[in-house]
Design a protein around this motif. Structure first.
Motif, PDB file in Angstrom:
ATOM      1  N   HIS A   4       0.739  -1.262   0.014  1.00 59.93           N
ATOM      2  CA  HIS A   4       0.004   0.029   0.163  1.00 59.93           C
ATOM      3  C   HIS A   4       0.832   1.113  -0.048  1.00 59.93           C
ATOM      4  O   HIS A   4       0.558   2.235  -0.865  1.00 59.93           O
ATOM      5  CB  HIS A   4      -0.778   0.029   1.096  1.00 59.93           C
ATOM      6  CG  HIS A   4      -1.916   1.277   1.112  1.00 59.93           C
ATOM      7  ND1 HIS A   4      -2.839   1.201   0.291  1.00 59.93           N
ATOM      8  CD2 HIS A   4      -1.851   2.208   2.196  1.00 59.93           C
ATOM      9  CE1 HIS A   4      -3.429   2.473   0.601  1.00 59.93           C
ATOM     10  NE2 HIS A   4      -2.871   2.964   1.735  1.00 59.93           N
ATOM     11  N   ILE A  45      -5.779   1.728  -3.519  1.00 62.45           N
ATOM     12  CA  ILE A  45      -7.126   1.733  -3.106  1.00 62.45           C
ATOM     13  C   ILE A  45      -7.423   0.372  -2.774  1.00 62.45           C
ATOM     14  O   ILE A  45      -7.939  -0.237  -1.740  1.00 62.45           O
ATOM     15  CB  ILE A  45      -8.269   2.356  -3.932  1.00 62.45           C
ATOM     16  CG1 ILE A  45      -8.184   3.908  -3.954  1.00 62.45           C
ATOM     17  CG2 ILE A  45      -9.658   1.882  -3.521  1.00 62.45           C
ATOM     18  CD1 ILE A  45      -8.698   4.272  -5.205  1.00 62.45           C
ATOM     19  N   TYR A  46      -7.142  -0.579  -3.545  1.00 60.06           N
ATOM     20  CA  TYR A  46      -7.208  -2.017  -3.489  1.00 60.06           C
ATOM     21  C   TYR A  46      -6.694  -2.591  -2.636  1.00 60.06           C
ATOM     22  O   TYR A  46      -6.876  -3.375  -1.584  1.00 60.06           O
ATOM     23  CB  TYR A  46      -6.884  -3.009  -4.603  1.00 60.06           C
ATOM     24  CG  TYR A  46      -6.964  -4.320  -4.593  1.00 60.06           C
ATOM     25  CD1 TYR A  46      -8.047  -5.223  -4.541  1.00 60.06           C
ATOM     26  CD2 TYR A  46      -5.691  -4.902  -4.592  1.00 60.06           C
ATOM     27  CE1 TYR A  46      -8.056  -6.439  -4.437  1.00 60.06           C
ATOM     28  CE2 TYR A  46      -5.534  -6.381  -4.431  1.00 60.06           C
ATOM     29  CZ  TYR A  46      -6.923  -7.101  -4.411  1.00 60.06           C
ATOM     30  OH  TYR A  46      -6.963  -8.283  -4.358  1.00 60.06           O
ATOM     31  N   THR A  47      -5.095  -2.094  -2.229  1.00 55.37           N
ATOM     32  CA  THR A  47      -4.241  -2.837  -1.007  1.00 55.37           C
ATOM     33  C   THR A  47      -4.826  -2.099   0.234  1.00 55.37           C
ATOM     34  O   THR A  47      -4.895  -2.716   1.154  1.00 55.37           O
ATOM     35  CB  THR A  47      -2.822  -2.467  -1.141  1.00 55.37           C
ATOM     36  OG1 THR A  47      -2.689  -1.194  -1.383  1.00 55.37           O
ATOM     37  CG2 THR A  47      -2.467  -3.252  -2.369  1.00 55.37           C
ATOM     38  N   HIS A  49      -7.922  -1.323   0.889  1.00 57.95           N
ATOM     39  CA  HIS A  49      -9.086  -2.108   1.000  1.00 57.95           C
ATOM     40  C   HIS A  49      -8.926  -3.402   1.849  1.00 57.95           C
ATOM     41  O   HIS A  49      -9.419  -4.086   2.916  1.00 57.95           O
ATOM     42  CB  HIS A  49      -9.863  -2.644  -0.056  1.00 57.95           C
ATOM     43  CG  HIS A  49     -11.074  -3.220   0.011  1.00 57.95           C
ATOM     44  ND1 HIS A  49     -12.144  -2.762   0.761  1.00 57.95           N
ATOM     45  CD2 HIS A  49     -11.350  -4.562  -0.258  1.00 57.95           C
ATOM     46  CE1 HIS A  49     -13.273  -3.711   0.791  1.00 57.95           C
ATOM     47  NE2 HIS A  49     -12.640  -4.766   0.217  1.00 57.95           N
ATOM     48  N   LYS A  50      -7.796  -4.009   1.361  1.00 59.13           N
ATOM     49  CA  LYS A  50      -7.449  -5.535   1.793  1.00 59.13           C
ATOM     50  C   LYS A  50      -6.895  -5.171   3.386  1.00 59.13           C
ATOM     51  O   LYS A  50      -7.086  -6.100   4.243  1.00 59.13           O
ATOM     52  CB  LYS A  50      -6.300  -6.204   1.105  1.00 59.13           C
ATOM     53  CG  LYS A  50      -6.803  -6.653  -0.252  1.00 59.13           C
ATOM     54  CD  LYS A  50      -5.555  -7.192  -0.935  1.00 59.13           C
ATOM     55  CE  LYS A  50      -5.278  -8.458  -0.373  1.00 59.13           C
ATOM     56  NZ  LYS A  50      -3.944  -9.025  -1.144  1.00 59.13           N
ATOM     57  N   ILE A  52      -7.983  -2.942   5.523  1.00 58.72           N
ATOM     58  CA  ILE A  52      -9.239  -2.851   6.219  1.00 58.72           C
ATOM     59  C   ILE A  52     -10.144  -4.134   6.620  1.00 58.72           C
ATOM     60  O   ILE A  52     -10.569  -4.436   7.492  1.00 58.72           O
ATOM     61  CB  ILE A  52     -10.209  -1.645   5.627  1.00 58.72           C
ATOM     62  CG1 ILE A  52      -9.346  -0.256   5.824  1.00 58.72           C
ATOM     63  CG2 ILE A  52     -11.440  -1.455   6.286  1.00 58.72           C
ATOM     64  CD1 ILE A  52      -9.906   0.753   5.017  1.00 58.72           C
ATOM     65  N   THR A  53     -10.275  -4.820   5.497  1.00 58.05           N
ATOM     66  CA  THR A  53     -11.473  -5.735   5.495  1.00 58.05           C
ATOM     67  C   THR A  53     -10.520  -7.162   6.222  1.00 58.05           C
ATOM     68  O   THR A  53     -11.225  -7.852   6.866  1.00 58.05           O
ATOM     69  CB  THR A  53     -11.868  -6.226   4.159  1.00 58.05           C
ATOM     70  OG1 THR A  53     -10.868  -6.664   3.348  1.00 58.05           O
ATOM     71  CG2 THR A  53     -12.773  -5.235   3.581  1.00 58.05           C
TER      72      THR A  53
END
Length: 70
Positions: A4, A45-47, A49-50, A52-53
């Protein structure tokens, strides 16, 4: 997460390149910097999101362990 941070720094550098080439009116370079900036932002954004989730399997295992302890 290291990925990230690196994608975010890459997006920042690409944005500066986009701004500079737009200022100098270098259209072909501007297009490539803009596309690379967009790619880096999507990956950041994708990393993010990973981060956070998290991993759903690990969460499910933790819930099962707490249920057994009760």
């Amino acid at each position: 997460m290291k990925a990230h941070k690196y994608w975010s720094v890459g997006a920042l550098i690409a944005m500066f390149g986009t701004y500079y080439t737009g200022y100098k009116k270098l259209k072909s370079s501007h297009k490539y910097f803009a596309l690379s900036s967009m790619l880096c932002m999507v990956m950041a954004i994708y990393t993010g999101h990973k981060i956070i989730t998290g991993n759903r399997k690990e969460k499910a295992k933790k819930e099962k362990v707490t249920d057994r302890e009760e």
